[in-house]
Write a protein that holds these residues in place. Structure first.
Motif, short mmCIF file in Angstrom:
data_model
loop_
_atom_site.label_atom_id
_atom_site.label_comp_id
_atom_site.label_asym_id
_atom_site.label_seq_id
_atom_site.Cartn_x
_atom_site.Cartn_y
_atom_site.Cartn_z
N ASN A 1 3.21 -7.88 13.76
CA ASN A 1 3.50 -8.44 12.47
C ASN A 1 2.66 -8.41 12.26
O ASN A 1 2.82 -9.59 11.02
N LEU A 2 1.37 -8.14 11.95
CA LEU A 2 0.76 -8.28 11.09
C LEU A 2 0.78 -7.23 9.94
O LEU A 2 0.69 -6.07 10.61
N MET A 3 0.01 -8.04 8.28
CA MET A 3 -0.08 -6.82 7.36
C MET A 3 -0.92 -6.03 7.21
O MET A 3 -2.04 -6.73 7.52
N ILE A 4 -1.03 -5.24 7.46
CA ILE A 4 -1.90 -4.48 7.20
C ILE A 4 -1.91 -3.32 5.94
O ILE A 4 -0.76 -2.09 5.48
N GLN A 5 -2.74 -3.28 4.86
CA GLN A 5 -3.26 -3.08 3.82
C GLN A 5 -4.08 -1.68 3.85
O GLN A 5 -5.14 -1.95 4.47
N PHE A 6 -3.37 -0.60 3.71
CA PHE A 6 -4.39 0.93 4.23
C PHE A 6 -4.78 1.44 2.64
O PHE A 6 -3.56 1.70 2.09
N CYS A 7 -5.71 1.54 1.99
CA CYS A 7 -6.30 2.45 0.95
C CYS A 7 -7.20 2.91 0.56
O CYS A 7 -8.96 2.62 1.31
N PRO A 8 -6.40 4.20 0.31
CA PRO A 8 -7.58 4.87 -0.40
C PRO A 8 -8.66 4.21 -1.08
O PRO A 8 -8.16 3.77 -2.21
N GLY B 1 -10.44 3.11 -3.92
CA GLY B 1 -9.84 3.15 -5.34
C GLY B 1 -8.89 3.56 -6.07
O GLY B 1 -8.62 4.20 -6.87
N GLU B 2 -8.15 3.48 -4.87
CA GLU B 2 -6.51 4.15 -5.03
C GLU B 2 -6.08 2.43 -4.81
O GLU B 2 -6.04 1.77 -3.73
N ALA B 3 -4.30 3.10 -4.79
CA ALA B 3 -3.35 1.61 -4.20
C ALA B 3 -3.68 1.57 -2.95
O ALA B 3 -3.63 3.14 -2.11
N CYS B 4 -2.82 0.42 -2.31
CA CYS B 4 -2.29 0.01 -1.18
C CYS B 4 -1.62 0.63 -0.71
O CYS B 4 -0.26 0.62 -1.39
N ILE B 5 -1.02 0.79 0.96
CA ILE B 5 0.06 0.83 1.47
C ILE B 5 -0.07 -0.14 2.28
O ILE B 5 -0.75 -0.37 2.84
N ARG B 6 1.19 -1.12 2.31
CA ARG B 6 1.08 -1.37 3.59
C ARG B 6 1.96 -1.66 3.61
O ARG B 6 3.71 -1.11 4.14
N GLN B 7 2.20 -2.25 5.58
CA GLN B 7 2.16 -1.92 7.29
C GLN B 7 2.23 -2.93 7.69
O GLN B 7 1.43 -3.12 7.99
N ASN B 8 3.99 -3.53 8.22
CA ASN B 8 3.08 -4.36 9.66
C ASN B 8 3.26 -3.92 10.79
O ASN B 8 3.74 -2.76 11.19
N THR B 9 2.79 -4.44 11.88
CA THR B 9 2.07 -3.95 13.02
C THR B 9 3.40 -4.09 14.01
O THR B 9 3.96 -5.00 13.46
N ASP B 10 3.81 -3.00 14.78
CA ASP B 10 4.82 -3.11 15.73
C ASP B 10 4.88 -4.57 16.86
O ASP B 10 3.72 -4.88 16.89
N GLU B 11 5.61 -4.00 17.88
CA GLU B 11 5.66 -4.98 19.60
C GLU B 11 4.70 -4.33 19.93
O GLU B 11 3.18 -5.97 20.42
N ASN B 12 3.24 -3.61 19.88
CA ASN B 12 2.60 -3.20 20.71
C ASN B 12 1.04 -3.19 19.52
O ASN B 12 0.55 -2.70 20.18
N GLY B 13 1.65 -3.53 18.47
CA GLY B 13 0.09 -3.48 18.32
C GLY B 13 -0.47 -2.14 17.13
O GLY B 13 -1.70 -2.67 16.74
N LYS B 14 0.84 -1.58 16.47
CA LYS B 14 0.25 -0.16 15.78
C LYS B 14 1.11 -0.09 15.26
O LYS B 14 2.33 -0.75 14.43
N VAL B 15 0.55 0.65 13.74
CA VAL B 15 0.56 0.64 12.82
C VAL B 15 0.68 2.66 12.33
O VAL B 15 -0.70 2.45 12.76
N THR B 16 1.74 3.13 11.91
CA THR B 16 0.98 4.00 11.49
C THR B 16 0.96 4.83 9.73
O THR B 16 2.36 4.55 9.75
N PHE B 17 0.63 4.98 9.29
CA PHE B 17 0.54 5.72 7.75
C PHE B 17 0.21 7.15 7.43
O PHE B 17 -0.50 7.65 7.71
N ASP B 18 1.15 6.61 6.47
CA ASP B 18 1.34 8.76 6.19
C ASP B 18 0.45 9.07 5.21
O ASP B 18 0.05 8.65 4.06
#
Length: 118
Positions: free
Chosen positions: A48-55, A57-74
């Motif tokens: 449940n750690l919020m990760i911001q994934f930002c290209p 110079g562009e806007a960020c995508i935000r998502q929280n990690t799951d119970e395995n500490g994983k997050v996948t960004f499209d």
């Protein structure tokens, strides 16, 4: 004639094996997704750690990690982006004390970060 037939069969089998290995390798790394795993120094996943994934110079995508500490960004929304900034939310920093890391898709489509509590 049998010698040529054996050589041809061996070459055909070799080509098929190479094609199968290449197809398997392609299936294992999906270039339309980037997976981030977040762990602590004792290798426990950070849930449940919020990760911001930002290209860059562009806007960020935000998502929280799951119970395995994983997050996948499209990545399909950013077809030309090659570098992304990874920002940690909450009370964690990266192991080196920074709050932002830059990742490059030429290095692969997944990464594991070790974090420490602030």
């Amino acid at each position: 004639m049998k010698k040529y037939l054996k050589t041809f069969a061996l070459a055909l089998i070799t080509v098929c094996m190479i094609a199968c290995v290449a197809a398997f390798a392609t299936a294992c790394s999906n270039p339309s997704e980037y997976e981030i795993t977040v762990i602590t120094a004792d290798e426990s996943p950070v849930e449940n750690l919020m990760i911001q994934f930002c290209p860059v110079g562009e806007a960020c995508i935000r998502q929280n990690t799951d119970e395995n500490g994983k997050v996948t960004f499209d990545l399909t929304s950013f077809p030309n982006a090659k570098e992304f900034e990874v920002h940690l939310g909450g009370s964690y920093t990266f192991e080196d004390g920074n709050e932002v890391k830059v990742v490059n898709v030429k290095d692969g489509y997944s990464i594991t970060f070790t974090v420490v509590a602030q």
